[in-house]
Design a protein around this motif. Structure first.
Motif, short mmCIF file in Angstrom:
data_model
loop_
_atom_site.label_atom_id
_atom_site.label_comp_id
_atom_site.label_asym_id
_atom_site.label_seq_id
_atom_site.Cartn_x
_atom_site.Cartn_y
_atom_site.Cartn_z
N ASP A 49 0.80 -1.22 0.00
CA ASP A 49 0.00 0.00 0.00
C ASP A 49 0.84 1.27 0.00
O ASP A 49 0.28 2.37 -0.11
CB ASP A 49 -0.94 0.00 1.21
CG ASP A 49 -0.20 -0.10 2.54
OD1 ASP A 49 0.89 -0.73 2.57
OD2 ASP A 49 -0.69 0.42 3.55
N TYR A 50 2.15 1.17 0.14
CA TYR A 50 2.97 2.37 0.27
C TYR A 50 3.84 2.63 -0.95
O TYR A 50 4.64 3.57 -0.96
CB TYR A 50 3.87 2.26 1.51
CG TYR A 50 4.96 1.21 1.41
CD1 TYR A 50 6.25 1.55 1.02
CD2 TYR A 50 4.69 -0.12 1.69
CE1 TYR A 50 7.25 0.61 0.92
CE2 TYR A 50 5.68 -1.08 1.60
CZ TYR A 50 6.95 -0.72 1.22
OH TYR A 50 7.92 -1.68 1.12
N LEU A 51 3.68 1.84 -2.01
CA LEU A 51 4.44 2.03 -3.23
C LEU A 51 3.50 2.10 -4.44
O LEU A 51 2.44 1.46 -4.46
CB LEU A 51 5.41 0.86 -3.46
CG LEU A 51 6.67 0.78 -2.62
CD1 LEU A 51 7.47 -0.47 -3.00
CD2 LEU A 51 7.54 2.01 -2.80
N ASN A 52 3.92 2.85 -5.44
CA ASN A 52 3.23 2.87 -6.72
C ASN A 52 4.23 2.52 -7.82
O ASN A 52 5.37 2.98 -7.80
CB ASN A 52 2.63 4.25 -7.00
CG ASN A 52 1.46 4.56 -6.09
OD1 ASN A 52 0.59 3.73 -5.90
ND2 ASN A 52 1.44 5.76 -5.52
N ARG A 69 5.76 2.51 -11.68
CA ARG A 69 5.94 3.50 -12.74
C ARG A 69 6.19 2.77 -14.04
O ARG A 69 6.76 1.68 -14.07
CB ARG A 69 7.11 4.42 -12.39
CG ARG A 69 7.44 5.49 -13.42
CD ARG A 69 8.57 6.39 -12.91
NE ARG A 69 9.01 7.34 -13.91
CZ ARG A 69 9.95 7.10 -14.82
NH1 ARG A 69 10.56 5.91 -14.82
NH2 ARG A 69 10.30 8.01 -15.69
N SER A 80 0.05 -1.55 -9.39
CA SER A 80 -0.42 -0.79 -8.23
C SER A 80 -1.86 -0.30 -8.38
O SER A 80 -2.39 0.31 -7.45
CB SER A 80 0.50 0.40 -7.99
OG SER A 80 1.84 -0.02 -7.84
N TRP A 88 9.75 2.10 -8.60
CA TRP A 88 9.02 1.83 -7.35
C TRP A 88 8.97 3.14 -6.58
O TRP A 88 9.93 3.53 -5.91
CB TRP A 88 9.71 0.75 -6.53
CG TRP A 88 9.98 -0.52 -7.27
CD1 TRP A 88 9.56 -0.87 -8.51
CD2 TRP A 88 10.75 -1.62 -6.79
NE1 TRP A 88 10.02 -2.12 -8.86
CE2 TRP A 88 10.76 -2.61 -7.81
CE3 TRP A 88 11.43 -1.88 -5.61
CZ2 TRP A 88 11.42 -3.82 -7.68
CZ3 TRP A 88 12.09 -3.10 -5.48
CH2 TRP A 88 12.08 -4.06 -6.50
N ASP A 95 4.62 6.19 -1.95
CA ASP A 95 3.36 6.92 -1.89
C ASP A 95 3.33 7.68 -0.57
O ASP A 95 3.00 7.12 0.47
CB ASP A 95 2.18 5.95 -1.99
CG ASP A 95 0.84 6.67 -2.09
OD1 ASP A 95 0.78 7.86 -1.73
OD2 ASP A 95 -0.14 6.03 -2.52
N ASN A 122 1.32 9.68 0.55
CA ASN A 122 -0.01 9.81 1.15
C ASN A 122 -0.32 8.64 2.07
O ASN A 122 -1.34 8.65 2.76
CB ASN A 122 -1.08 9.89 0.06
CG ASN A 122 -0.98 11.17 -0.76
OD1 ASN A 122 -0.79 12.24 -0.20
ND2 ASN A 122 -1.11 11.04 -2.07
N SER A 123 0.57 7.66 2.09
CA SER A 123 0.36 6.48 2.92
C SER A 123 1.00 6.69 4.29
O SER A 123 1.40 7.81 4.65
CB SER A 123 0.95 5.25 2.24
OG SER A 123 2.37 5.30 2.26
N VAL A 137 -5.26 4.90 1.87
CA VAL A 137 -4.52 5.70 0.88
C VAL A 137 -5.40 6.02 -0.33
O VAL A 137 -4.90 6.39 -1.39
CB VAL A 137 -3.22 5.00 0.43
CG1 VAL A 137 -2.23 4.95 1.57
CG2 VAL A 137 -3.49 3.60 -0.11
N LYS A 188 -7.39 4.03 -2.13
CA LYS A 188 -7.42 3.03 -3.20
C LYS A 188 -8.45 1.95 -2.90
O LYS A 188 -8.64 1.57 -1.75
CB LYS A 188 -6.05 2.36 -3.36
CG LYS A 188 -4.93 3.27 -3.84
CD LYS A 188 -3.64 2.48 -3.97
CE LYS A 188 -2.48 3.34 -4.44
NZ LYS A 188 -1.23 2.55 -4.55
#
Length: 484
Positions: A70-73, A75, A82, A296, A299, A301-302, A451, A453
Motif C-alpha cells: 500500500d505504500y508504493l506505486n 511507474r 499498483s 518503485w 506513496d 499519502n500512505s 490511501v 485506493k
C-alpha cells in the motif's frame, strides 16, 4: 506445442537449456557421471540455491510482491500492478508466469537433490544429512512463496525429468502448508546451529525463522512464538545499534552483520538489480550507474508520509529528496518524483556490497510479540518489551533501557497486533513483507482505503499461467484464479 512443453523437451533431449522456463536444470540431467560423491551432492545443492537468484527469486518476483503493497506505486510498465481495482494487464500476467516458473524450477532443483543424494555412496553421513536438510528448507521456502501468491498450487515432491510427469492438480492450501511444515521440521532438526559467516545458506536458525513465519501465517500462534523465542535466546545474534540514519547500512551494506540470519550477498562483481528499480540513473551517492528506472515510487499519502514521526531514524534512512549531479552539486529530485527510497543503493564508495535479507534477527522480536499476544489473548510484558526494543533502536536509544518512545502497556490484543503490524511496515520496508502481512492479517482493504485506493477480490491471488493450464492434464480453465 505449447511453450512449457517445448522447453522441457529441449532440456530433456539436449541437456543444455539455460532459459528460465527450463524446469529440468542441466546440472542434474546427466546421471551416468553425476551424483557419485560428496562434491557432486554439494554441486547439486548449490544449483538449488542458485534458483533463488540474485534478488530472492529474481527481480520480477521481488517487484511483484513489493508493488502489491500500500505504500508504493509502480511507474511505467509496472504502474498497472499498483492499480488494485482492476485485474492485471497482459504484461504483468506474464510477470506472474515468470515467477511461477522460477519458483517451480527452485522446487524441481530441491527435489533433484532429495531424490538423488540419498543414493550416493561416496559421502559422509554428516554431509548427506546436512545437504538433504538444506534441500528440504529450499523446497519449503519456494512453496511458501507459491501458496501465498497463488493459493492452491500443484505439489511436486519428485524431480521432473520427462513429459509424463507434468500432471499434477492444484492442492488445498492446507496440504501445501503441511508439506512446508514437514520439510521445515526436518530442516530444523538436521541443520547446523553454527554456520559462521555463511549466511547465504540455511542453518537451524533460518529454519526456525521460516517455521515461525509459516506458523504465524496459518494462525498457529504458540508454535510461531516458540520458534521466534528460540532464535532470540540462541545467543547467536544481536541487533545492530543505531545512533544515526546511515548506521542502518551496517545491516545491509556488508557481507554479513550480527543480525543476519540468512541473506543473499552481493559484491561489486555480483550485483543486485534492486537499486536500478529504486533510483534514477547517476543519482550519486545512491546510484552510480547510468541506468535507473525509479519504477518503485513511495506513496507519501500512505503511512510513510506525514504520519510517520521524522525522529524515527528509519524514515531518514529510507528516503531521500536530493542527490549529487556530475559536478558534485546537491540537486533536488524533480517535482514529479520528489522522493525516492535509499535502503538499497549502488555507488562507487563500496556501499553497493550489501545483503538482500531473507531473515534478520530483528524480525524474531516482532514475530514473537505478535504471536505471543495472539496465543495468550493479550500482550504480555515480554511481548511488549520485545516490541519496544525494536522501536528504541529505530530512535537511537539503547535497546535494553526504557525510553520516551516506548509503546505503553494496557493495549488490547487487537491494538497490540495492529501496532506490531505497523512496526513491521516501518522496519521491513522494501523487504518483501508488507503485502503478505496485510493479507495474513486481513487488513488489505483497510490499508488500501487509507490511501484512497480500492482493491478488488481478484487481486488477492495471481493468475495461474495459461501454459500450465494447457499442458498440465490435471488443471483446466475452471481451476484458474478468479478474474483471469
Amino acid at each position: 506445442m505449447k511453450r512449457i512443453t517445448l522447453y522441457i523437451l529441449i532440456a530433456i533431449l539436449f541437456s543444455s537449456c539455460n532459459d528460465m522456463l527450463d524446469e529440468v536444470p542441466m546440472d542434474f540431467v546427466s546421471r551416468s557421471n553425476f551424483y557419485t560423491n560428496e562434491i557432486d551432492a554439494q554441486g547439486a545443492l548449490n544449483g538449488a540455491y542458485d534458483a533463488t537468484g540474485p534478488d530472492f527469486y529474481g527481480i520480477t518476483h521481488y517487484l511483484m510482491v513489493e508493488l502489491h503493497g500500500d505504500y508504493l506505486n509502480g511507474r511505467g510498465s509496472q504502474a498497472p500492478i499498483s492499480i488494485m481495482d482492476q485485474v492485471l494487464n497482459q504484461q504483468n500476467i506474464g510477470r506472474c508466469e515468470t515467477n511461477w516458473l522460477t519458483l517451480y524450477r527452485a522446487v524441481n532443483r530441491a527435489n533433484a537433490v532429495l531424490d538423488n543424494v540419498v543414493n550416493i555412496e561416496d559421502i559422509t553421513e554428516g554431509a548427506r544429512t546436512r545437504i538433504l536438510a538444506e534441500a528440504h528448507f529450499l523446497r519449503a521456502m519456494a512453496y511458501f512463496e507459491l501458496v501465498r501468491g497463488w493459493g492452491p498450487v500443484p505439489i511436486k515432491t519428485k524431480e521432473s525429468t520427462d513429459l509424463s510427469e507434468l500432471e499434477s492438480p492444484r492442492m488445498y492450501e492446507s496440504d501445501v502448508y503441511d508439506l512446508i511444515i514437514e520439510d521445515l521440521l526436518i530442516a530444523e532438526k538436521d541443520l547446523s546451529e553454527d554456520i559462521g559467516a555463511e549466511t547465504g545458506r540455511a542453518g537451524k536458525w533460518a529454519a526456525k525463522m521460516l517455521l515461525s513465519h509459516v506458523y504465524l501465517t496459518i494462525g498457529e500462534w504458540a508454535e510461531a512464538a516458540s520458534r521466534a523465542n528460540d532464535v532470540i535466546n540462541s545467543g547467536k545474534y544481536a541487533m545492530v545499534q543505531v545512533t544515526e540514519p546511515d548506521d542502518f547500512y551496517k545491516i545491509f551494506a556488508s557481507e554479513t552483520s550480527s543480525e543476519d540470519i540468512m541473506s543473499i550477498h552481493h559484491s561489486e562483481t555480483s550485483t543486485s538489480t534492486i537499486p536500478t528499480y529504486l533510483h534514477r540513473g547517476s543519482a550519486y551517492p545512491y546510484n552510480n550507474s547510468s541506468t535507473g528506472y525509479f519504477a518503485w515510487l513511495p506513496d507519501m499519502n500512505s503511512f510513510i508520509g506525514d504520519s510517520w514521526d521524522t525522529n524515527d531514524l528509519r524514515k531518514q534512512f529510507n528516503f531521500y529528496e536530493k542527490y549529487q549531479d556530475s559536478d558534485g552539486n546537491w540537486v533536488s529530485l524533480p517535482s514529479t518524483v520528489p522522493v525516492l527510497m535509499k535502503k538499497f543503493i549502488n555507488n562507487a564508495d563500496g556501499l553497493n556490497i550489501y545483503s538482500v535479507p531473507i531473515y534478520r534477527y530483528t524480525e524474531a522480536f516482532l514475530f514473537y510479540a505478535e504471536a505471543a499476544c495472539q496465543a495468550e489473548g493479550a500482550p504480555s510484558d515480554l511481548a511488549l518489551e520485545r516490541l519496544n526494543m525494536v522501536k528504541r533502536r529505530a530512535y537511537g536509544y539503547d535497546l535494553n533501557t526504557p525510553s520516551p518512545v516506548d509503546y505503553p502497556s494496557g493495549m488490547s490484543k487487537d491494538e497490540f497486533v495492529g501496532t506490531v503490524l505497523q512496526e513491521r511496515a516501518y522496519e521491513f520496508m522494501v523487504e518483501r513483507r508488507r503485502w503478505f502481512d496485510l493479507k495474513r492479517t486481513g487488513k488489505v482493504k483497510e490499508a488500501f482505503a487509507a490511501v484512497g485506493k480500492n482493491i478488488i477480490d481478484e487481486r488477492f491471488f495471481w493468475p495461474i499461467p495459461e501454459d500450465e493450464i494447457n499442458n498440465n492434464p490435471a488443471i483446466n480453465q475452471e481451476d484458474q484464479n478468479p478474474g483471469y
